[in-house]
Design an enzyme around this catalytic site. Structure first.
Site, PDB file in Angstrom:
ATOM      1  N   GLU A   1       0.910  -1.216   0.004  1.00 34.01           N
ATOM      2  CA  GLU A   1       0.072   0.070  -0.040  1.00 34.01           C
ATOM      3  C   GLU A   1       0.781   1.285  -0.272  1.00 34.01           C
ATOM      4  O   GLU A   1       1.910   1.123   0.356  1.00 34.01           O
ATOM      5  CB  GLU A   1      -0.840   0.216   1.535  1.00 34.01           C
ATOM      6  CG  GLU A   1      -1.014  -1.176   1.949  1.00 34.01           C
ATOM      7  CD  GLU A   1      -1.781  -1.138   3.335  1.00 34.01           C
ATOM      8  OE1 GLU A   1      -2.478  -1.927   3.872  1.00 34.01           O
ATOM      9  OE2 GLU A   1      -1.501  -0.036   4.232  1.00 34.01           O
TER      10      GLU A   1
ATOM     11  N   CYS B   1       6.802  -6.262  15.075  1.00 29.94           N
ATOM     12  CA  CYS B   1       6.687  -5.287  16.411  1.00 29.94           C
ATOM     13  C   CYS B   1       4.946  -5.610  16.875  1.00 29.94           C
ATOM     14  O   CYS B   1       4.317  -5.903  15.984  1.00 29.94           O
ATOM     15  CB  CYS B   1       6.870  -3.771  15.898  1.00 29.94           C
ATOM     16  SG  CYS B   1       8.484  -3.573  15.268  1.00 29.94           S
TER      17      CYS B   1
ATOM     18  N   CYS C   1      -1.287   1.603   8.482  1.00 33.13           N
ATOM     19  CA  CYS C   1      -0.138   0.872   7.528  1.00 33.13           C
ATOM     20  C   CYS C   1      -0.863  -0.617   7.783  1.00 33.13           C
ATOM     21  O   CYS C   1      -1.044  -1.046   8.972  1.00 33.13           O
ATOM     22  CB  CYS C   1       1.082   0.894   8.175  1.00 33.13           C
ATOM     23  SG  CYS C   1       1.895   2.566   7.421  1.00 33.13           S
TER      24      CYS C   1
HETATM   25  N1  SAH Z   1       9.414  -0.516   9.550  1.00 33.61           N
HETATM   26  C1  SAH Z   1       9.965   0.830   9.738  1.00 33.61           C
HETATM   27  C2  SAH Z   1       9.165   1.732   9.013  1.00 33.61           C
HETATM   28  C3  SAH Z   1       7.951   2.411   9.354  1.00 33.61           C
HETATM   29  S1  SAH Z   1       6.697   1.173  10.215  1.00 33.61           S
HETATM   30  C4  SAH Z   1       9.738   1.313  11.148  1.00 33.61           C
HETATM   31  O1  SAH Z   1       9.228   0.510  11.989  1.00 33.61           O
HETATM   32  O2  SAH Z   1      10.111   2.397  11.527  1.00 33.61           O
HETATM   33  C5  SAH Z   1       5.340   2.119  10.164  1.00 33.61           C
HETATM   34  C6  SAH Z   1       5.269   3.398  11.013  1.00 33.61           C
HETATM   35  O3  SAH Z   1       3.782   3.176  11.521  1.00 33.61           O
HETATM   36  C7  SAH Z   1       6.069   3.164  12.292  1.00 33.61           C
HETATM   37  O4  SAH Z   1       6.432   4.384  12.603  1.00 33.61           O
HETATM   38  C8  SAH Z   1       5.157   2.655  13.366  1.00 33.61           C
HETATM   39  O5  SAH Z   1       5.833   3.054  14.642  1.00 33.61           O
HETATM   40  C9  SAH Z   1       3.810   2.884  13.057  1.00 33.61           C
HETATM   41  N2  SAH Z   1       2.872   2.280  13.493  1.00 33.61           N
HETATM   42  C10 SAH Z   1       2.911   0.806  13.270  1.00 33.61           C
HETATM   43  N3  SAH Z   1       1.723   0.180  13.851  1.00 33.61           N
HETATM   44  C11 SAH Z   1       1.172   1.391  14.379  1.00 33.61           C
HETATM   45  C12 SAH Z   1      -0.236   1.259  15.046  1.00 33.61           C
HETATM   46  N4  SAH Z   1      -0.998   0.056  15.330  1.00 33.61           N
HETATM   47  N5  SAH Z   1      -0.451   2.345  15.622  1.00 33.61           N
HETATM   48  C13 SAH Z   1       0.363   3.498  15.086  1.00 33.61           C
HETATM   49  N6  SAH Z   1       1.683   3.605  14.651  1.00 33.61           N
HETATM   50  C14 SAH Z   1       1.777   2.533  14.086  1.00 33.61           C
HETATM   51 FE1  SF4 Z   2       7.749  -3.049  13.245  1.00 35.13          FE
HETATM   52 FE2  SF4 Z   2       5.860  -2.831  11.712  1.00 35.13          FE
HETATM   53 FE3  SF4 Z   2       7.936  -1.285  11.197  1.00 35.13          FE
HETATM   54 FE4  SF4 Z   2       8.011  -3.712  10.604  1.00 35.13          FE
HETATM   55  S1  SF4 Z   2       6.782  -2.387   9.758  1.00 35.13           S
HETATM   56  S2  SF4 Z   2       9.402  -2.731  11.838  1.00 35.13           S
HETATM   57  S3  SF4 Z   2       6.514  -4.652  12.202  1.00 35.13           S
HETATM   58  S4  SF4 Z   2       6.611  -1.331  12.915  1.00 35.13           S
END
Ligand code: SAH
Ligand code: SF4
Length: 438
Positions: free
Chosen positions: A126, A150, A415
């Site tokens: 996406e 995560c 995301c």
């Molecule tokens: N993998 C990299 C790139 C972006 S991940 C990283 O973790 O930094 C996507 C972003 O969305 C990250 O900043 C993460 O903290 C945030 N994110 C993921 N799941 C989320 C959620 N459920 N609520 C709010 N932010 C979220």
């Molecule tokens: Fe963690 Fe999601 Fe970022 Fe992957 S995309 S590193 S699971 S926050």
């Protein structure tokens, strides 16, 4: 063509899961033609030579192709007026200028737009566009899924993972320019709702992780200097960009090249969950702004919510931030914290965050992201008062700590969530929508 596919090496992604073999830099197409999008000029030259053009001609034609593809945004060889008319069908027989396929496009009432996309080999990912008063930010994916798991992130629960190719990464930016009618020379009437629009979709629930505005406030130039809406890029979509380093770097080079998409590196932010060994190279070889998904300030909690912490701990991560090439008070590193109720949101957490930033002498700002719930998630979002208090503590220590406003709630712009919504639909329904929006 065969020659090109021969160097489509399979690359294992490191990570806590078993390594997954993935196509390295070009996705094969069923029609045997090669998609030129994502290839640097040297590869265009090599391809043309492999197709029997003499060296000198290959070089000239590659330069022309590069300009038409990345600077002008054409998706067909026919309008390439400086290439001999007889040669254009010759090119079209061998090559395409592709875009990720649009499975579904949605448009929020607040202007946020979201696209569910599909690679040529059928994987879904996406991208999201967030317009703001002073900028328009495109959130770009680097992988299908993510190996890092995560615990608060829906993307991390996707089983299937593959690196996106440079073409699939830069293709997102090019597709957004198509949709917004923002290529040089695009007709003024190609507004987002006409010509270039990819359509709107149905509304679903939930909210947005709010990465909008993650760049420096001191970006150069006004928002619409060249009349464009898409001014900023954040590598914060699906995936961990530093686990797909080469492809992300190669894609961003095309984005930053003045002869290519020509977007300043100061307007691009790469977000990492803390792949320490790749951070110095990211600074040296890409040189964009850095955002770090810190999310917790002690080992026990960070081990739980960002399992990569077990491999690269907080101290190591912050030392890598302090050494990040290009970080300065004018280009501060963003520390993201998703706000999880009773997990990482106490006054002590806020104070410890300040202490860590100061102990490492980091030019930092903090981004507080209200947790975006998803079905089955084990967390709740902190209360607005708690988040405000956390922000205040950090702010009073002299560090900017804005709370990000959720965007695109009505279209579920979080995301990893559009994928789920689409999976619930029937195949036929999705095919119909794709046909209507492409
Ligand atoms: N993998 C990299 C790139 C972006 S991940 C990283 O973790 O930094 C996507 C972003 O969305 C990250 O900043 C993460 O903290 C945030 N994110 C993921 N799941 C989320 C959620 N459920 N609520 C709010 N932010 C979220
Ligand atoms: Fe963690 Fe999601 Fe970022 Fe992957 S995309 S590193 S699971 S926050």
């Amino acid at each position: 063509m065969r020659g090109l596919m021969a160097d489509t090496a399979l690359m294992p992604i490191p990570g806590p899961l078993d390594p997954v073999p993935v196509a390295r830099d070009v996705t094969p197409r069923s029609d045997g033609r090669t998609d030129l999008v994502g290839l640097p000029i040297e590869r265009l030259i090599a391809l043309l030579q492999q197709s029997d053009l003499p060296a000198k001609q290959a070089k000239l034609r590659a330069k022309q192709l590069y300009h038409w593809i990345y600077h002008r945004g054409v998706t067909d060889f026919a309008p390439m007026t400086d290439i001999a008319k007889s040669m254009r069908p010759w090119l079209a027989e061998r090559f395409v200028i592709g875009r990720p396929e649009v499975v579904e496009a949605q448009h929020s009432t607040d202007g946020t737009r979201k696209w569910l996309l599909r690679t040529a080999d059928g994987h879904q990912f996406e991208m999201v566009f967030i317009p703001d008063t002073d900028r328009g930010t495109l959130c770009v994916s680097s992988q299908v899924g993510c190996t890092l798991n995560c615990s608060f992130c829906h993307t991390g629960t996707m089983r299937l993972v593959r690196n996106l190719t440079p073409g699939e990464i830069v293709g997102q930016v090019m597709l957004a320019r198509d949709a917004l009618g923002e290529w040089p020379g695009a007709k003024p009437d190609a507004s987002p709702r006409e010509g270039g629009d990819l359509g709107t979709g149905s509304a679903t629930l939930a909210e947005f992780p709010a990465f909008a505005g993650a760049q420096d406030e001191d970006d150069e130039g006004p928002y619409t200097a060249d009349g464009r809406l898409l001014t900023n890029i954040v590598m914060m979509g699906m995936g961990e960009p530093l686990y797909n380093f080469d492809n992300v770097r190669d894609a961003l080079k095309l984005v930053m090249d003045g002869d290519g998409l020509a977007l300043s590196k100061r307007r691009i932010t790469l977000s990492t969950s803390g792949v320490v060994p790749m951070m110095a190279r990211a600074g040296e070889e890409i040189g964009v702004n850095l955002a770090v998904s810190l999310h917790a300030t002690n080992k026990a909690v960070r081990d739980e919510i960002v399992p990569l912490n077990k491999k690269y701990g907080i101290e190591e991560l912050l030392a890598a931030c302090a050494a990040y090439p290009g970080a300065s008070n004018a280009r501060r590193i963003t520390f993201d914290s998703v706000m999880l109720k009773d997990k990482n949101d106490s006054d002590e957490d806020a104070r410890e965050l300040v202490r860590l930033i100061k102990a490492h002498n980091l030019p930092a700002k903090v981004n507080l992201i209200p947790f975006n719930p998803w079905p089955g998630a084990a967390y709740e979002c902190s209360s607005p008062e708690r988040i405000r208090r956390f922000s205040q503590i950090v702010f009073e220590a002299g560090i900017s700590a804005p709370v990000r406003t959720p965007r695109g709630r009505d279209i579920d712009a979080a995301c990893g969530q559009l994928k789920t919504a689409a999976a619930k639909k029937s195949r036929a329904e999705r095919d119909r929508e794709a046909a209507a929006t492409s």
